[in-house]
Scaffold this motif. Structure first.
Motif, PDB file in Angstrom:
ATOM      1  N   UNK A 129       0.872  -1.423   0.200  1.00 26.87           N
ATOM      2  CA  UNK A 129       0.029  -0.101  -0.035  1.00 26.87           C
ATOM      3  C   UNK A 129       0.913   1.323   0.183  1.00 26.87           C
ATOM      4  N   UNK A 130       0.318   2.267  -0.770  1.00 30.14           N
ATOM      5  CA  UNK A 130       1.011   3.551  -0.844  1.00 30.14           C
ATOM      6  C   UNK A 130       1.118   4.081   0.826  1.00 30.14           C
ATOM      7  N   UNK A 131       0.222   4.252   1.577  1.00 29.79           N
ATOM      8  CA  UNK A 131       0.454   4.693   2.842  1.00 29.79           C
ATOM      9  C   UNK A 131       1.235   3.761   3.643  1.00 29.79           C
ATOM     10  N   UNK A 132       1.475   2.624   3.608  1.00 30.47           N
ATOM     11  CA  UNK A 132       2.029   1.563   4.314  1.00 30.47           C
ATOM     12  C   UNK A 132       3.464   1.862   4.074  1.00 30.47           C
ATOM     13  N   UNK A 133       3.856   2.114   2.706  1.00 25.36           N
ATOM     14  CA  UNK A 133       5.045   2.233   2.228  1.00 25.36           C
ATOM     15  C   UNK A 133       5.607   3.589   2.738  1.00 25.36           C
ATOM     16  N   UNK A 134       4.820   4.552   2.904  1.00 27.21           N
ATOM     17  CA  UNK A 134       5.382   5.870   3.380  1.00 27.21           C
ATOM     18  C   UNK A 134       5.673   5.887   4.841  1.00 27.21           C
ATOM     19  N   UNK A 135       4.790   5.016   5.416  1.00 32.48           N
ATOM     20  CA  UNK A 135       5.011   4.691   7.062  1.00 32.48           C
ATOM     21  C   UNK A 135       6.459   4.084   7.373  1.00 32.48           C
ATOM     22  N   UNK A 136       6.328   3.049   6.412  1.00 30.57           N
ATOM     23  CA  UNK A 136       7.486   1.917   6.799  1.00 30.57           C
ATOM     24  C   UNK A 136       8.618   2.577   6.404  1.00 30.57           C
ATOM     25  N   UNK A 137       8.803   3.316   5.396  1.00 26.27           N
ATOM     26  CA  UNK A 137      10.252   4.003   4.944  1.00 26.27           C
ATOM     27  C   UNK A 137      10.691   5.059   5.978  1.00 26.27           C
ATOM     28  N   UNK A 138       9.879   5.304   7.080  1.00 29.98           N
ATOM     29  CA  UNK A 138      10.407   6.309   8.062  1.00 29.98           C
ATOM     30  C   UNK A 138      10.498   5.508   9.261  1.00 29.98           C
ATOM     31  N   UNK A 143      13.423  -1.968  12.526  1.00 29.16           N
ATOM     32  CA  UNK A 143      11.954  -2.205  12.401  1.00 29.16           C
ATOM     33  C   UNK A 143      11.807  -3.005  10.822  1.00 29.16           C
ATOM     34  N   UNK A 144      12.416  -2.258   9.901  1.00 30.37           N
ATOM     35  CA  UNK A 144      12.398  -2.352   8.471  1.00 30.37           C
ATOM     36  C   UNK A 144      13.007  -3.673   8.154  1.00 30.37           C
ATOM     37  N   UNK A 145      14.014  -3.852   8.954  1.00 33.77           N
ATOM     38  CA  UNK A 145      14.881  -5.234   8.806  1.00 33.77           C
ATOM     39  C   UNK A 145      13.771  -6.676   9.099  1.00 33.77           C
ATOM     40  N   UNK A 146      13.396  -6.169  10.250  1.00 32.84           N
ATOM     41  CA  UNK A 146      12.303  -7.113  10.790  1.00 32.84           C
ATOM     42  C   UNK A 146      11.080  -7.576   9.750  1.00 32.84           C
ATOM     43  N   UNK A 147      10.672  -6.291   9.483  1.00 31.22           N
ATOM     44  CA  UNK A 147       9.585  -6.611   8.441  1.00 31.22           C
ATOM     45  C   UNK A 147       9.907  -7.186   7.256  1.00 31.22           C
ATOM     46  N   UNK A 148      10.916  -6.707   6.678  1.00 27.86           N
ATOM     47  CA  UNK A 148      11.506  -7.442   5.360  1.00 27.86           C
ATOM     48  C   UNK A 148      11.919  -9.102   5.572  1.00 27.86           C
ATOM     49  N   UNK A 157       0.153  -9.805  -8.557  1.00 35.92           N
ATOM     50  CA  UNK A 157       1.376 -10.179  -9.351  1.00 35.92           C
ATOM     51  C   UNK A 157       2.331  -9.073  -9.296  1.00 35.92           C
ATOM     52  N   UNK A 158       1.820  -7.732  -9.192  1.00 34.24           N
ATOM     53  CA  UNK A 158       2.642  -6.796  -9.198  1.00 34.24           C
ATOM     54  C   UNK A 158       3.226  -6.288  -7.823  1.00 34.24           C
ATOM     55  N   UNK A 159       2.801  -7.015  -6.629  1.00 36.82           N
ATOM     56  CA  UNK A 159       3.380  -6.658  -5.436  1.00 36.82           C
ATOM     57  C   UNK A 159       4.919  -6.886  -5.259  1.00 36.82           C
ATOM     58  N   UNK A 160       5.389  -5.899  -4.881  1.00 41.30           N
ATOM     59  CA  UNK A 160       7.035  -6.207  -4.591  1.00 41.30           C
ATOM     60  C   UNK A 160       7.210  -6.805  -3.013  1.00 41.30           C
ATOM     61  N   UNK A 161       7.804  -8.027  -3.276  1.00 40.93           N
ATOM     62  CA  UNK A 161       8.030  -8.825  -1.982  1.00 40.93           C
ATOM     63  C   UNK A 161       9.489  -9.065  -1.905  1.00 40.93           C
ATOM     64  N   UNK A 162      10.302  -8.933  -2.753  1.00 41.98           N
ATOM     65  CA  UNK A 162      11.585  -9.106  -2.694  1.00 41.98           C
ATOM     66  C   UNK A 162      12.543  -8.103  -1.982  1.00 41.98           C
ATOM     67  N   UNK A 163      12.932  -8.689  -0.760  1.00 43.73           N
ATOM     68  CA  UNK A 163      13.516  -7.853   0.425  1.00 43.73           C
ATOM     69  C   UNK A 163      14.340  -6.882  -0.115  1.00 43.73           C
ATOM     70  N   UNK A 164      15.527  -7.049  -1.043  1.00 44.21           N
ATOM     71  CA  UNK A 164      16.343  -6.240  -1.474  1.00 44.21           C
ATOM     72  C   UNK A 164      15.655  -5.169  -2.368  1.00 44.21           C
ATOM     73  N   UNK A 165      14.706  -5.604  -3.082  1.00 49.70           N
ATOM     74  CA  UNK A 165      14.222  -4.541  -4.096  1.00 49.70           C
ATOM     75  C   UNK A 165      13.259  -3.478  -3.230  1.00 49.70           C
ATOM     76  N   UNK A 166      12.569  -4.221  -2.104  1.00 52.25           N
ATOM     77  CA  UNK A 166      11.791  -3.464  -1.446  1.00 52.25           C
ATOM     78  C   UNK A 166      12.552  -2.428  -0.508  1.00 52.25           C
TER      79      UNK A 166
END
Length: 243
Positions: A129-138, A143-148, A157-166
């Motif tokens: 989600x856009x709002x989720x990415x905006x929150x997760x990025x900050x 926390x990001x490492x644990x989430x990823x 099929x368009x969802x980004x799930x690869x940890x490095x890319x995300x």
């Protein structure tokens, strides 16, 4: 006994607003006989009510109590969301992080706008989600490492799930101040979102969702979006509005 009552109430969510008694028992883990007795008391108190077909749902008494919960962020943000909706004519929503999910606390949408997966009071995963990415990025790096590091669900099929890319995308979101998504949560829709930053912390995020057929117009929504999130941040912090 209190824990059993709370478990029964917790059996209801946006994906399960109406439940039979047996479903309440199964989802709450409360034995059927005990659930039957407690549900009867909750219905009598109007914490629960019954639909025309006899299923159970949250009652008006519980809804009334819920309105007493603190909601300063929503109160401060709502006029700004109205302004953003008036300027863009697109779906607009406000979300906060709750655990590993985003919780949608306010939403404005029109009859002709694209159908939204989100709903007020509903939850969705952060990464699609856009709002989720905006929150997760900050969020902090740990926390990001644990989430990823978790197995991430893939709604489309368009969802980004690869940890490095995300991780690279989150770094871009943090640097540019907003997130863009294209059919990652649901096919047929795209979004732009930005965090509401107070003292460097993302207290919420505002998102705009529109049809993917009009994805080329997504970039033009960034400027009004950033203006509104900055306005919410100032209002929430108690800073007087700028001239």
């Amino acid at each position: 006994m209190t824990s059993k009552v709370l478990a029964i109430l917790g059996a209801f969510d946006t994906g399960h607003p109406h439940l039979s008694l047996s479903e309440v028992s199964r989802r709450s883990g409360v034995p059927l006989a005990t659930a039957h007795r407690l549900v009867g008391e909750l219905v009598a108190w109007q914490a629960l009510s019954r639909t025309a077909d006899g299923r159970l749902r949250i009652g008006l008494r519980l809804w009334e109590l819920g309105q007493l919960a603190p909601g300063r962020l929503q109160e401060v943000a709502h006029p700004w969301l109205q302004e953003l909706y008036a300027d863009t004519g697109e779906n607009v929503h406000l979300a906060v992080r709750d655990g590993l999910e985003v919780l949608y606390v306010d939403k404005l949408h029109g009859r002709r706008a694209v159908r939204l997966v989100s709903r007020t009071g509903g939850r969705l995963p952060m990464h699609p989600t856009g709002v989720g990415k905006a929150l997760l990025a900050h969020e902090p790096e740990w926390f990001q490492a644990a989430y990823l590091g978790r197995e991430l669900e893939r709604p489309t099929p368009r969802t980004i799930v690869e940890p490095g890319r995300l991780a690279r995308e989150l770094a871009t979101v943090r640097a540019q101040g907003y997130a863009l998504t294209f059919e990652e949560m649901s096919l047929g829709s795209c979004s732009a979102a930005a965090p509401v930053l107070v003292d460097g912390h993302a207290v919420a995020a505002v998102g705009i969702v529109l049809s993917s057929r009009r994805a080329r117009g997504l970039q033009r929504l960034v400027e009004p979006l950033l203006r509104v999130t900055a306005g919410i941040a100032r209002a929430y912090s108690g800073i007087p509005p700028q001239d």
